[in-house]
Design an enzyme around this catalytic site. Structure first.
Site, PDB file in Angstrom:
ATOM      1  N   PRO A 131     -55.829   1.372  -1.924  1.00 34.10           N
ATOM      2  CA  PRO A 131     -55.444  -0.073  -2.092  1.00 34.10           C
ATOM      3  C   PRO A 131     -54.234  -0.369  -3.081  1.00 34.10           C
ATOM      4  O   PRO A 131     -53.984  -1.609  -3.262  1.00 34.10           O
ATOM      5  CB  PRO A 131     -56.533  -0.978  -2.054  1.00 34.10           C
ATOM      6  N   GLY A 140     -54.218   0.506  -6.510  1.00 33.20           N
ATOM      7  CA  GLY A 140     -54.464   0.429  -7.964  1.00 33.20           C
ATOM      8  C   GLY A 140     -53.394   1.194  -8.944  1.00 33.20           C
ATOM      9  O   GLY A 140     -53.186   0.791  -9.739  1.00 33.20           O
ATOM     10  N   CYS A 181     -61.354  11.681  -7.627  1.00 38.64           N
ATOM     11  CA  CYS A 181     -62.567  10.979  -8.463  1.00 38.64           C
ATOM     12  C   CYS A 181     -64.036  11.874  -7.803  1.00 38.64           C
ATOM     13  O   CYS A 181     -65.022  11.207  -7.562  1.00 38.64           O
ATOM     14  CB  CYS A 181     -62.769   9.673  -7.829  1.00 38.64           C
TER      15      CYS A 181
HETATM   16  C1  LIG Z   1     -58.530   7.832  -3.574  1.00 38.15           C
HETATM   17  S1  LIG Z   1     -57.726   7.062  -2.478  1.00 38.15           S
HETATM   18  C2  LIG Z   1     -56.544   6.567  -3.228  1.00 38.15           C
HETATM   19  C3  LIG Z   1     -56.739   5.289  -4.135  1.00 38.15           C
HETATM   20  C4  LIG Z   1     -55.381   4.754  -4.730  1.00 38.15           C
HETATM   21  N1  LIG Z   1     -54.509   5.748  -5.179  1.00 38.15           N
HETATM   22  C5  LIG Z   1     -55.747   3.549  -5.538  1.00 38.15           C
HETATM   23  O1  LIG Z   1     -55.317   3.823  -6.796  1.00 38.15           O
HETATM   24  O2  LIG Z   1     -55.782   2.383  -5.235  1.00 38.15           O
HETATM   25  C6  LIG Z   1     -57.342   8.091  -1.381  1.00 38.15           C
HETATM   26  C7  LIG Z   1     -56.488   7.449  -0.272  1.00 38.15           C
HETATM   27  O3  LIG Z   1     -55.862   8.828   0.569  1.00 38.15           O
HETATM   28  C8  LIG Z   1     -55.741   8.167   1.870  1.00 38.15           C
HETATM   29  N2  LIG Z   1     -55.514   9.350   2.778  1.00 38.15           N
HETATM   30  C9  LIG Z   1     -56.475  10.129   3.467  1.00 38.15           C
HETATM   31  N3  LIG Z   1     -55.938  11.061   3.892  1.00 38.15           N
HETATM   32  C10 LIG Z   1     -54.676  11.178   3.692  1.00 38.15           C
HETATM   33  C11 LIG Z   1     -53.515  12.069   4.214  1.00 38.15           C
HETATM   34  N4  LIG Z   1     -53.852  13.058   5.003  1.00 38.15           N
HETATM   35  N5  LIG Z   1     -52.420  11.554   3.640  1.00 38.15           N
HETATM   36  C12 LIG Z   1     -52.273  10.429   2.939  1.00 38.15           C
HETATM   37  N6  LIG Z   1     -53.075   9.658   2.357  1.00 38.15           N
HETATM   38  C13 LIG Z   1     -54.360  10.078   3.028  1.00 38.15           C
HETATM   39  C14 LIG Z   1     -56.785   7.380   2.241  1.00 38.15           C
HETATM   40  O4  LIG Z   1     -56.593   6.503   3.234  1.00 38.15           O
HETATM   41  C15 LIG Z   1     -57.018   6.710   0.992  1.00 38.15           C
HETATM   42  O5  LIG Z   1     -56.567   5.430   0.829  1.00 38.15           O
END
Ligand SMILES: C[S@@+](CC[C@H](N)C(=O)[O-])C[C@H]1O[C@@H](n2cnc3c(N)ncnc32)[C@H](O)[C@@H]1O
Length: 485
Positions: free
Chosen positions: A112, A114, A231
């Site tokens: 979202p 961060g 994480c």
């Molecule tokens: C760990 S979270 C990211 C948190 C974000 N960086 C933050 O700090 O708020 C991982 C994100 O990767 C996205 N995601 C999942 N598969 C993906 C893909 N194939 N390509 C790009 N994003 C992907 C998910 O929707 C999720 O929002």
């Protein structure tokens, strides 16, 4: 905490008996609340004086521990985007990526937001940030967080990494891959994540991370930096994904990251071939640091022949280019697709908009970067690449709506301004009941009956949104979807 048996056995084997007990004990304590000061709005030093913060997060100069009673998510400063509530270890990836003002930066898994909000603060409005996430539903909070933070120079897309790689080969100076992962490092804070854990999921994520990193590598400029983070503690997703990436991409090497206050080196013994250089990676373990579990690796791509930047369009071409954008965030489809809307009209700035925007000192420099999508006006980042054919959630800064003979400024514009950048503003102290009333969407009585028309409503000089003044009353124009309930 009811941890899966397979997970317990694996962690016990990885950490060893004594350390595993320390890890289990970490479920019994917490380090309090933390926030990251938004440097687009405030310098940390001023902020520390105002709030009694309890010490800096040692790996992030803008991150602070906070032990006060006050709920930080309810404070007016939160609504003003002065800080972002973020878990301390999650502050590390953006802090570790050496972003400079003027860089072209990609945050590939951004929702979202961060880390995107932190990267935007490092850019200080200069350069370009592309924040992408594959999930349409998660792009909604991403958009809101970017708007609240007052980011002017970003584009938000909802695309697969492969599709972006097909368009932006060798384009970015800095890339962040904060990858989807099994989330073991978040088990303390979000026990619901424990339920979805399984050894198969760890394998699935490891495969996905490798695919995402492969796309990221294609978009990296020679000499550029790529930060990979998760994480989770799983070696398959951390050291072994790094090992796989390095074997597939010989032109990338690992850079050493800071080691302080309990952060640990990556573990060569957890790679398949015993790679020593993974020591340059960093592990955050909740029984060693004041934060949750995290992993970070910084790669640098070797210098080489600069690839031709085919993506950049000349400023003159902007008005002619076709941009696709969701009409608004509510219009995103439930199936994860974004609806694309109309073509960009030729840029002729309506008089009402020009009159309003003339009050803003930067307007003359912005004028040649304006696009319209139906009645909505947007300011594109400087040297913005062409996004034709991609699912764009937001093209730059949404300025407002040109309606019949009037201009309605947007919430995003209010958040991106400083009070001195607009001729009419009112500011109240955070404790003043008027601030609470404003955030709840109510009309506010103001003493200055001389103010008439659009007015920037501020808390301690930080804009919260717009109001329209008429004879001492401020009609509330705060985004209804952002209201404090
Ligand atoms: C760990 S979270 C990211 C948190 C974000 N960086 C933050 O700090 O708020 C991982 C994100 O990767 C996205 N995601 C999942 N598969 C993906 C893909 N194939 N390509 C790009 N994003 C992907 C998910 O929707 C999720 O929002």
């Amino acid at each position: 905490m009811n941890l899966p048996e397979d997970y317990q056995n694996k962690m016990q084997k990885m950490l060893g008996g004594d350390e595993y007990l320390q890890y289990l004990d970490s479920f019994n304590y917490s380090y309090g609340q933390t926030l990251r000061v938004n440097q687009l709005k405030k310098e940390p030093a001023d902020f520390i004086r105002r709030f009694l913060l309890d010490g800096q997060v040692s790996w992030c100069s803008t991150g602070f521990y906070y032990e006060g009673e006050q709920k930080l998510s309810a404070h007016p400063y939160y609504y003003a985007g002065v800080y972002y509530l973020q878990e301390p270890s999650a502050m590390a990836p953006a802090a570790f990526l050496p972003v400079e003002p003027g860089d072209k930066v990609l945050d590939l898994c951004a929702a979202p937001g961060g880390k995107s909000t932190a990267l935007a603060a490092k850019l200080q409005g200069e350069g370009f940030l592309l924040s992408n996430d594959i999930s349409a539903s998660r792009c909604k909070p991403l958009l809101k967080n970017m708007e609240m933070a007052g980011v002017k120079n970003s584009v938000i897309t909802c695309e697969s990494p492969e599709k972006l790689a097909g368009r932006f080969a060798g384009y970015f100076d800095k890339i962040l891959v904060d990858a989807p992962c099994s989330g073991e490092g978040m088990f303390r804070r979000e026990p619901s994540m424990v339920k979805s854990w399984s050894p198969e999921e760890v394998e699935r994520y490891a495969k996905l991370q490798r695919e995402i990193l492969t796309s990221a590598a294609q978009m990296m400029k020679p000499g550029g930096y790529l930060l990979y983070s998760t994480c989770t503690f799983a070696k398959e997703e951390d050291e072994q994904t790094v090992e796989y990436f390095l074997e597939q991409h010989r032109d990338f090497s690992l850079q050493e990251l800071p080691l302080c206050d309990g952060i640990e080196e990556g573990k060569p013994e957890w790679t398949i071939r015993g790679r020593e250089d993974v020591k340059n990676c960093r592990r955050f373990l909740p029984h060693k640091v004041k934060g949750e579990g995290h992993f970070a690796a910084l790669f640098r791509k070797a210098d080489g022949v600069e690839s031709v930047d085919k993506q950049c369009i000349k400023e003159d071409d902007i008005s002619k280019s076709v941009h696709k954008e969701t009409k608004d965030k509510e219009k995103m489809c439930k199936d994860g697709k974004t609806q694309n809307t109309s073509k960009v009209k030729n840029v002729k700035i309506p008089e009402a908009m020009d009159e309003f925007m003339r009050e803003i000192p930067e307007w003359e420099q912005w004028k040649n970067r304006i696009i319209f999508i139906k009645e909505r006006a947007f300011l594109l980042p400087e040297n913005c690449p062409d996004f034709k054919g991609l699912r764009v959630v937001r093209s730059g800064l949404y300025l407002g709506d040109c309606l019949k003979k009037r201009f309605e400024p947007s919430q995003a514009l209010a958040m991106a301004l400083k009070p001195e950048e607009y001729k009419r503003s009112v500011s109240f102290k955070a404790e003043d009941i008027c601030v609470e009333k404003y955030l709840r969407g109510e009309t506010v009585d103001i003493e200055d009956a001389g103010l008439d028309g659009w007015t920037l409503f501020c808390v301690d000089e930080f804009p919260l949104g717009w109001g329209k003044c008429n004879r001492g009353r401020l009609k509330n124009k705060y985004n209804p979807n952002w209201r404090k309930l």
